[in-house]
Design a protein around this motif. Sequence first.
Motif, PDB file in Angstrom:
ATOM      1  N   GLN A  93      19.676  43.435  27.216  1.00  0.00           N
ATOM      2  CA  GLN A  93      18.378  44.012  27.569  1.00  0.00           C
ATOM      3  C   GLN A  93      18.189  44.157  29.080  1.00  0.00           C
ATOM      4  OE1 GLN A  93      15.836  45.032  25.409  1.00  0.00           O
ATOM      5  NE2 GLN A  93      17.316  44.735  23.764  1.00  0.00           N
ATOM      6  N   LEU A  94      19.257  44.084  29.859  1.00  0.00           N
ATOM      7  CA  LEU A  94      19.127  44.202  31.309  1.00  0.00           C
ATOM      8  C   LEU A  94      18.969  45.658  31.728  1.00  0.00           C
ATOM      9  CD1 LEU A  94      21.871  41.658  32.475  1.00  0.00           C
ATOM     10  CD2 LEU A  94      19.407  41.279  32.248  1.00  0.00           C
ATOM     11  N   ILE A  95      18.403  45.858  32.922  1.00  0.00           N
ATOM     12  CA  ILE A  95      18.208  47.219  33.418  1.00  0.00           C
ATOM     13  C   ILE A  95      19.485  47.782  34.023  1.00  0.00           C
ATOM     14  CG2 ILE A  95      15.771  46.801  33.872  1.00  0.00           C
ATOM     15  CD1 ILE A  95      16.456  46.550  36.844  1.00  0.00           C
ATOM     16  N   PHE A  96      20.502  46.940  34.217  1.00  0.00           N
ATOM     17  CA  PHE A  96      21.773  47.391  34.785  1.00  0.00           C
ATOM     18  C   PHE A  96      22.632  48.035  33.706  1.00  0.00           C
ATOM     19  CE2 PHE A  96      20.489  43.857  37.491  1.00  0.00           C
ATOM     20  CZ  PHE A  96      20.639  44.410  38.762  1.00  0.00           C
ATOM     21  N   LYS A  97      23.336  49.075  34.094  1.00  0.00           N
ATOM     22  CA  LYS A  97      24.373  49.598  33.210  1.00  0.00           C
ATOM     23  C   LYS A  97      25.490  48.552  33.114  1.00  0.00           C
ATOM     24  CE  LYS A  97      23.550  54.488  34.273  1.00  0.00           C
ATOM     25  NZ  LYS A  97      22.455  54.289  35.225  1.00  0.00           N
ATOM     26  N   ARG A  98      26.233  48.592  32.037  1.00  0.00           N
ATOM     27  CA  ARG A  98      27.277  47.582  31.838  1.00  0.00           C
ATOM     28  C   ARG A  98      28.322  47.628  32.952  1.00  0.00           C
ATOM     29  NH1 ARG A  98      26.363  49.669  26.630  1.00  0.00           N
ATOM     30  NH2 ARG A  98      25.350  48.160  25.240  1.00  0.00           N
ATOM     31  N   ASN A  99      28.670  48.831  33.396  1.00  0.00           N
ATOM     32  CA  ASN A  99      29.679  48.888  34.468  1.00  0.00           C
ATOM     33  C   ASN A  99      29.122  48.333  35.784  1.00  0.00           C
ATOM     34  OD1 ASN A  99      28.094  51.071  35.330  1.00  0.00           O
ATOM     35  ND2 ASN A  99      29.521  52.611  34.544  1.00  0.00           N
ATOM     36  N   GLU A 100      27.811  48.464  36.003  1.00  0.00           N
ATOM     37  CA  GLU A 100      27.207  47.868  37.197  1.00  0.00           C
ATOM     38  C   GLU A 100      27.234  46.347  37.101  1.00  0.00           C
ATOM     39  OE1 GLU A 100      23.943  51.382  38.260  1.00  0.00           O
ATOM     40  OE2 GLU A 100      23.367  49.707  36.953  1.00  0.00           O
ATOM     41  N   LEU A 101      26.939  45.820  35.924  1.00  0.00           N
ATOM     42  CA  LEU A 101      26.938  44.374  35.729  1.00  0.00           C
ATOM     43  C   LEU A 101      28.333  43.797  35.963  1.00  0.00           C
ATOM     44  CD1 LEU A 101      25.124  42.368  32.995  1.00  0.00           C
ATOM     45  CD2 LEU A 101      27.556  42.006  33.318  1.00  0.00           C
ATOM     46  N   ILE A 102      29.360  44.462  35.435  1.00  0.00           N
ATOM     47  CA  ILE A 102      30.724  43.974  35.601  1.00  0.00           C
ATOM     48  C   ILE A 102      31.130  44.005  37.065  1.00  0.00           C
ATOM     49  CG2 ILE A 102      33.151  44.476  35.113  1.00  0.00           C
ATOM     50  CD1 ILE A 102      31.718  43.076  32.830  1.00  0.00           C
ATOM     51  N   LEU A 103      30.805  45.084  37.775  1.00  0.00           N
ATOM     52  CA  LEU A 103      31.170  45.163  39.195  1.00  0.00           C
ATOM     53  C   LEU A 103      30.455  44.091  40.014  1.00  0.00           C
ATOM     54  CD1 LEU A 103      31.316  49.001  39.980  1.00  0.00           C
ATOM     55  CD2 LEU A 103      33.176  47.438  39.399  1.00  0.00           C
ATOM     56  N   LEU A 104      29.172  43.871  39.735  1.00  0.00           N
ATOM     57  CA  LEU A 104      28.435  42.834  40.455  1.00  0.00           C
ATOM     58  C   LEU A 104      29.002  41.450  40.149  1.00  0.00           C
ATOM     59  CD1 LEU A 104      24.773  44.153  39.984  1.00  0.00           C
ATOM     60  CD2 LEU A 104      26.033  43.987  42.144  1.00  0.00           C
ATOM     61  N   GLY A 105      29.411  41.255  38.903  1.00  0.00           N
ATOM     62  CA  GLY A 105      29.982  39.971  38.522  1.00  0.00           C
ATOM     63  C   GLY A 105      31.325  39.711  39.187  1.00  0.00           C
ATOM     64  N   LEU A 106      32.186  40.718  39.237  1.00  0.00           N
ATOM     65  CA  LEU A 106      33.485  40.561  39.905  1.00  0.00           C
ATOM     66  C   LEU A 106      33.297  40.285  41.393  1.00  0.00           C
ATOM     67  CD1 LEU A 106      35.511  43.456  38.211  1.00  0.00           C
ATOM     68  CD2 LEU A 106      35.685  41.000  37.738  1.00  0.00           C
ATOM     69  N   GLU A 107      32.339  40.975  42.003  1.00  0.00           N
ATOM     70  CA  GLU A 107      32.053  40.742  43.426  1.00  0.00           C
ATOM     71  C   GLU A 107      31.536  39.323  43.643  1.00  0.00           C
ATOM     72  OE1 GLU A 107      29.155  42.466  47.007  1.00  0.00           O
ATOM     73  OE2 GLU A 107      29.153  43.415  45.027  1.00  0.00           O
ATOM     74  N   ALA A 108      30.665  38.872  42.741  1.00  0.00           N
ATOM     75  CA  ALA A 108      30.112  37.516  42.854  1.00  0.00           C
ATOM     76  C   ALA A 108      31.203  36.456  42.675  1.00  0.00           C
ATOM     77  CB  ALA A 108      29.009  37.313  41.819  1.00  0.00           C
ATOM     78  N   MET A 109      32.155  36.695  41.802  1.00  0.00           N
ATOM     79  CA  MET A 109      33.261  35.753  41.618  1.00  0.00           C
ATOM     80  C   MET A 109      34.084  35.617  42.890  1.00  0.00           C
ATOM     81  SD  MET A 109      34.880  35.681  37.814  1.00  0.00           S
ATOM     82  CE  MET A 109      36.045  36.935  38.199  1.00  0.00           C
ATOM     83  N   ASN A 110      34.331  36.731  43.552  1.00  0.00           N
ATOM     84  CA  ASN A 110      35.081  36.675  44.808  1.00  0.00           C
ATOM     85  C   ASN A 110      34.284  35.979  45.906  1.00  0.00           C
ATOM     86  OD1 ASN A 110      37.678  37.789  44.368  1.00  0.00           O
ATOM     87  ND2 ASN A 110      36.812  39.836  44.251  1.00  0.00           N
ATOM     88  N   GLN A 111      32.984  36.235  45.959  1.00  0.00           N
ATOM     89  CA  GLN A 111      32.148  35.572  46.960  1.00  0.00           C
ATOM     90  C   GLN A 111      32.130  34.062  46.737  1.00  0.00           C
ATOM     91  OE1 GLN A 111      28.366  37.554  46.579  1.00  0.00           O
ATOM     92  NE2 GLN A 111      28.953  39.254  47.924  1.00  0.00           N
ATOM     93  N   TYR A 112      31.974  33.669  45.476  1.00  0.00           N
ATOM     94  CA  TYR A 112      31.956  32.241  45.138  1.00  0.00           C
ATOM     95  C   TYR A 112      33.291  31.595  45.481  1.00  0.00           C
ATOM     96  CZ  TYR A 112      31.265  28.030  42.275  1.00  0.00           C
ATOM     97  OH  TYR A 112      31.145  26.736  41.840  1.00  0.00           O
TER      98      TYR A 112
END
Length: 257
Positions: A136-155
């Motif tokens: 139910q998020l407002i993000f498209k699935r591909n946006e969510l995946i890209l943000l998640g991959l970026e967050a994993m690298n930042q972490y």
Amino acid sequence: MANDKPNQPQDESRRRFLKYSGTALGGVVLGGVIGGLVGANVKQTDKDETAEPGKSGTAAENKDYNQALMFFSQDQFTTAEAAAERIFPADDSGPGAKELGVAFFMDHQMVSQYGYNARDYMLPPYYKAEETQGYQLIFKRNELILLGLEAMNQYSNTKYQKPFAEIAPEEQDAVLTAFEKNETGIKDFPATNFFAMFLNLTMEGAYADPLYGGNRNMAGWKMRNFPGNQMSYTDYIEKEEFVKLEPLSLHDHLELG
């Protein structure tokens, strides 16, 4: 009566133009670099025509064109591949996510209708959703995946001073666990949402039909003795003993047909 001989040089010149410009290829004039390559490779084309029967005579025959990036950058692909391998690692029972091409499956999904939420209603107003209502998020699935991959690298860079793909396997497990348990944050949505979707995509890529980019050589199915997409089971349905079938992909039916 007009004499045709004066026109012969002009006709010969026109034939050369058609041959070397590529006009004969579908009726389209190919100029510039492509036109030059057509002319430069005429002799090579003649050699290809004498190739062994059933073979194209080119090295491209052995290439898997389904294993190509359509959405991820190379860095994003490398991160996704490393994370998927820790979720679905290679062991004594068979290959892991990397060898199965799971990250290619993810990449292809991100550029599909699924990745763009093409069949979902995404317009406001937005209300708090129940857990049972699914994504139910407002993000498209591909946006969510890209943000998640970026967050994993930042972490990973913050905790281990290296991007995710370069840290040790046990450190990668620790990063993934932090996202699974929501012990770290991603901008505008919980880390668990990303992890759950990435986990699902990993499993789908390991066991989906190879036509979609993963499950390379149907190795995921072979580990499970899954027969894949058989056209019929009428010859086996009444047998009492277990029948092990060589798996078939959807692509195999094109060749059989």
